[in-house]
Design a protein around this motif. Structure first.
Motif, PDB file in Angstrom:
ATOM      1  N   GLU A  15       0.941  -0.966  -0.058  1.00 57.26           N
ATOM      2  CA  GLU A  15       0.113  -0.010  -0.041  1.00 57.26           C
ATOM      3  C   GLU A  15       0.782   1.300   0.050  1.00 57.26           C
ATOM      4  O   GLU A  15       0.621   2.366  -0.535  1.00 57.26           O
ATOM      5  N   ARG A  16       2.008   1.246   0.841  1.00 54.89           N
ATOM      6  CA  ARG A  16       2.833   2.338   0.853  1.00 54.89           C
ATOM      7  C   ARG A  16       3.477   2.648  -0.516  1.00 54.89           C
ATOM      8  O   ARG A  16       3.414   3.733  -1.027  1.00 54.89           O
ATOM      9  N   GLU A  17       4.044   1.392  -1.263  1.00 57.36           N
ATOM     10  CA  GLU A  17       4.637   1.691  -2.552  1.00 57.36           C
ATOM     11  C   GLU A  17       3.522   2.037  -3.464  1.00 57.36           C
ATOM     12  O   GLU A  17       3.938   2.768  -4.580  1.00 57.36           O
ATOM     13  N   ASN A  18       2.193   1.458  -3.451  1.00 60.49           N
ATOM     14  CA  ASN A  18       1.348   1.869  -4.507  1.00 60.49           C
ATOM     15  C   ASN A  18       0.859   3.327  -4.258  1.00 60.49           C
ATOM     16  O   ASN A  18       0.746   4.015  -5.473  1.00 60.49           O
ATOM     17  N   MET A  19       1.271   4.025  -3.142  1.00 63.30           N
ATOM     18  CA  MET A  19       0.853   5.596  -3.115  1.00 63.30           C
ATOM     19  C   MET A  19       1.876   6.269  -3.271  1.00 63.30           C
ATOM     20  O   MET A  19       2.065   7.452  -3.242  1.00 63.30           O
ATOM     21  N   ASP A  20       3.342   5.515  -3.644  1.00 61.87           N
ATOM     22  CA  ASP A  20       4.458   6.119  -4.008  1.00 61.87           C
ATOM     23  C   ASP A  20       4.742   6.972  -2.678  1.00 61.87           C
ATOM     24  O   ASP A  20       5.523   8.064  -2.930  1.00 61.87           O
ATOM     25  N   LEU A  21       4.809   6.264  -1.539  1.00 55.78           N
ATOM     26  CA  LEU A  21       5.281   6.986  -0.214  1.00 55.78           C
ATOM     27  C   LEU A  21       6.325   6.494   0.170  1.00 55.78           C
ATOM     28  O   LEU A  21       6.697   5.189   0.096  1.00 55.78           O
ATOM     29  N   SER A  22       7.441   7.131   0.626  1.00 56.47           N
ATOM     30  CA  SER A  22       8.835   6.646   1.035  1.00 56.47           C
ATOM     31  C   SER A  22       8.502   6.225   2.625  1.00 56.47           C
ATOM     32  O   SER A  22       7.432   6.476   3.265  1.00 56.47           O
ATOM     33  N   ASP A  61      -5.275   2.639   2.778  1.00 59.09           N
ATOM     34  CA  ASP A  61      -6.405   1.701   2.644  1.00 59.09           C
ATOM     35  C   ASP A  61      -6.295   0.764   3.692  1.00 59.09           C
ATOM     36  O   ASP A  61      -5.839  -0.391   3.448  1.00 59.09           O
ATOM     37  N   THR A  62      -6.614   0.749   4.937  1.00 60.87           N
ATOM     38  CA  THR A  62      -6.421  -0.265   6.102  1.00 60.87           C
ATOM     39  C   THR A  62      -7.235  -1.316   5.987  1.00 60.87           C
ATOM     40  O   THR A  62      -6.935  -2.551   6.219  1.00 60.87           O
ATOM     41  N   HIS A  63      -8.322  -1.149   5.235  1.00 57.76           N
ATOM     42  CA  HIS A  63      -9.438  -2.334   5.080  1.00 57.76           C
ATOM     43  C   HIS A  63      -8.332  -3.181   4.090  1.00 57.76           C
ATOM     44  O   HIS A  63      -8.420  -4.298   4.230  1.00 57.76           O
ATOM     45  N   PHE A  64      -7.566  -2.858   3.070  1.00 58.56           N
ATOM     46  CA  PHE A  64      -7.100  -3.538   2.309  1.00 58.56           C
ATOM     47  C   PHE A  64      -5.853  -4.381   3.065  1.00 58.56           C
ATOM     48  O   PHE A  64      -5.555  -5.572   2.872  1.00 58.56           O
ATOM     49  N   ILE A  65      -5.339  -3.517   3.912  1.00 58.39           N
ATOM     50  CA  ILE A  65      -3.953  -4.113   4.628  1.00 58.39           C
ATOM     51  C   ILE A  65      -4.414  -5.389   5.508  1.00 58.39           C
ATOM     52  O   ILE A  65      -3.892  -6.187   5.619  1.00 58.39           O
ATOM     53  N   PHE A  66      -5.638  -5.207   6.246  1.00 54.63           N
ATOM     54  CA  PHE A  66      -6.134  -6.201   6.919  1.00 54.63           C
ATOM     55  C   PHE A  66      -6.799  -7.404   6.156  1.00 54.63           C
ATOM     56  O   PHE A  66      -6.650  -8.581   6.611  1.00 54.63           O
ATOM     57  N   THR A  67      -7.613  -7.091   5.217  1.00 51.50           N
ATOM     58  CA  THR A  67      -8.312  -8.202   4.499  1.00 51.50           C
ATOM     59  C   THR A  67      -7.804  -8.504   3.014  1.00 51.50           C
ATOM     60  O   THR A  67      -8.248  -9.597   2.664  1.00 51.50           O
ATOM     61  N   GLY A  68      -7.252  -7.729   2.467  1.00 49.75           N
ATOM     62  CA  GLY A  68      -6.576  -7.865   1.091  1.00 49.75           C
ATOM     63  C   GLY A  68      -7.530  -7.463   0.082  1.00 49.75           C
ATOM     64  O   GLY A  68      -7.402  -7.594  -1.263  1.00 49.75           O
ATOM     65  N   ALA A  69      -8.843  -6.877   0.782  1.00 44.51           N
ATOM     66  CA  ALA A  69      -9.706  -6.370  -0.451  1.00 44.51           C
ATOM     67  C   ALA A  69      -9.943  -4.999  -0.327  1.00 44.51           C
ATOM     68  O   ALA A  69      -9.693  -4.248   0.742  1.00 44.51           O
ATOM     69  N   ARG A  70     -10.118  -4.095  -1.666  1.00 41.58           N
ATOM     70  CA  ARG A  70     -10.218  -2.679  -1.537  1.00 41.58           C
ATOM     71  C   ARG A  70     -11.522  -2.332  -1.034  1.00 41.58           C
ATOM     72  O   ARG A  70     -12.588  -3.171  -1.126  1.00 41.58           O
ATOM     73  N   THR A  71     -11.535  -1.103  -0.507  1.00 44.07           N
ATOM     74  CA  THR A  71     -12.788  -0.549  -0.148  1.00 44.07           C
ATOM     75  C   THR A  71     -13.676  -0.180  -0.942  1.00 44.07           C
ATOM     76  O   THR A  71     -13.254  -0.204  -2.337  1.00 44.07           O
ATOM     77  N   ASP A  72     -14.983  -0.124  -0.520  1.00 42.79           N
ATOM     78  CA  ASP A  72     -15.986   0.115  -1.860  1.00 42.79           C
ATOM     79  C   ASP A  72     -15.635   1.353  -2.481  1.00 42.79           C
ATOM     80  O   ASP A  72     -16.151   1.450  -3.516  1.00 42.79           O
TER      81      ASP A  72
END
Length: 91
Positions: A15-22, A61-72
């Motif tokens: 998620e961090r890399e997808n957002m291009d954050l260091s 997206d903490t929902h993704f971090i915990f579940t692997g599914a993106r939010t609605d």
């Protein structure tokens, strides 16, 4: 069977890399050292609840971090991206 939490560190990094954050930026924003975040992403250390809420506050997206599914919201945005303006009338 894989431990449910064992995939969370990789998802934090993804998620961090997808957002291009260091790591430096994220660690500063959530109040931990860069080396601690590195160990979290490696699965050595864990984040506390308040750190997870801070991840959410910077847009992760903490929902993704915990579940692997993106939010609605992301699913809705994907749907809207494929629509023409005239299609919005039917929503």
């Amino acid at each position: 069977m894989e431990n449910e939490y064992s995939v969370v560190p990789a998802r934090i990094k993804q998620e961090r890399e997808n957002m291009d954050l260091s790591q430096e930026y994220v660690s500063r924003k959530i109040g931990i050292s860069q080396s601690y975040l590195s160990r979290v992403e490696a699965g050595v250390n864990y984040l506390h609840y308040d750190h997870m809420t801070r991840l959410k506050s910077i847009g992760m997206d903490t929902h993704f971090i915990f579940t692997g599914a993106r939010t609605d919201l992301i699913e809705v945005q994907t749907l809207l991206d494929g629509m023409r303006p005239a299609d919005y009338y039917y929503l």
